[in-house]
Design an enzyme around this catalytic site. Structure first.
Site: not given
Ligand code: SAM
Length: 313
Positions: A182, A185, A268
């Site tokens: 989410a 992208g 990260k």
């Molecule tokens: C930097 S954003 C990703 C952006 C994405 N790559 C895009 O292009 O839109 C990081 C995402 O990691 C998700 N996230 C955090 N912990 C997570 C988990 N345990 N499982 C799946 N997603 C997770 C967050 O909800 C967030 O949407």
């Protein structure tokens, strides 16, 4: 053996680069400006360098004309790294070199295949030139014709850049997992290439991304997936926000199960750079750890099945 190796630090990460090279036992010669770190051969490909000048050599600059002639004699394409001094002289030399298009790339177009050398002035009478460089982009600065309308954020630029640096990318018929997808992208990039994408996130994706052909969504934790049940996949992509060691455990589970052919994952850092985690990712066989131009305080870990099979380590 070349005289010198030049490492171009990712912007803002000079200390990380210097520390990484020192830990690897590289003998450093010093900085030229705030981006170019000069060192003794042999050349490495450290994560915090956005470009490496593999075979830099010092050349005399008796005159502007002669400097340009010497560079042209080595090869056609050169990118000037602006020196800390004598900028005007460097620009006058650059003007006498053949034109090199620095146009942003229109992904999925591939970067130019022709070698691009890097050069700078060391002082008024000497230049440093490396015909061989790591990045196809000038000093690693990957520029793209951006799409400011369709993707829901700018994270797609990281995946465009990673895939542009590889000579392999997902396509029709490939199964991809996009972990931490989410707002969408990366899923947008993968689906635009014609792949089947399962987007995994507890948060919601943009509706225009989930409506794309080939996209399915799982509102789940990336860590709840089971390689035996949810694999095999051709590409496992992750941009999940989590501690590096948690991501490391996830990728090693998928690697050991042989359930993902190729990986593109963002590592990260929260607070200080986790050097132990960096070393752990870097030592996974058939992989590469790199700072993309579009990465922040994070690195991108890539492993291709082909590399693990022995053609790269
Ligand atoms: C930097 S954003 C990703 C952006 C994405 N790559 C895009 O292009 O839109 C990081 C995402 O990691 C998700 N996230 C955090 N912990 C997570 C988990 N345990 N499982 C799946 N997603 C997770 C967050 O909800 C967030 O949407």
């Amino acid at each position: 053996m070349p005289d010198t190796v030049g490492y171009i630090a990712a912007e803002g990460f000079a200390a990380e680069l210097e520390g990484e090279l020192a830990r690897a036992g590289v003998r450093l010669r010093g900085w030229h400006g705030d981006r170019l770190l000069l060192a003794e051969p042999p050349a490495l490909t450290p994560a915090w360098a956005e470009d490496v000048w593999f075979d830099a050599r010092e050349l005399p600059v008796p005159s502007i004309k002669q400097a340009a002639r010497t560079l042209k004699g080595l090869q056609r394409n050169w990118a000037l790294l602006t020196p800390p001094a004598h900028v005007r002289r460097a620009n006058l030399i650059a003007q006498q070199l053949p034109h090199v298009s620095m146009k942003p790339l229109a992904f999925p177009e591939r970067p130019p295949a022709a070698p691009l050398g890097g050069w700078t002035l060391l002082d008024e009478g000497r230049l440093l030139a490396s015909p061989g460089t790591l990045s196809p982009f000038p000093h690693g600065r990957a520029g793209f014709v951006e799409d400011r309308e369709t993707p829901p954020n700018r994270a797609y630029l990281k995946l465009w850049e990673a895939l542009s640096l590889l000579d392999q990318r997902p396509g029709p018929g490939d199964r991809c997992l996009d972990l931490g997808a989410a707002p969408g992208g990366w899923t947008w990039v993968l689906a635009s290439l014609g792949a089947q994408v399962t987007a995994v996130d507890k948060a919601e994706l943009a509706a225009r991304v989930t409506a794309m052909p080939g996209v399915s969504v799982r509102r789940d934790s990336a860590f709840a997936l089971d390689p035996a049940r949810d694999g095999p996949v051709d590409w496992l992509c992750s941009d999940v926000v989590c501690y590096p060691d948690r991501l490391y455990r996830l990728v090693t589970r998928w690697l050991q199960a042989g359930a993902a052919r190729n990986f593109v994952c963002t590592v990260k850092f929260q607070g200080a750079t986790d050097v132990a985690a960096m070393d752990a990712f870097a030592s996974l066989p058939g992989s590469r750890l790199m700072h993309l131009h579009h990465n922040k305080h994070e690195l991108t870990w890539v492993s291709l099945k082909r590399w693990r099979a022995g053609s790269h380590s």
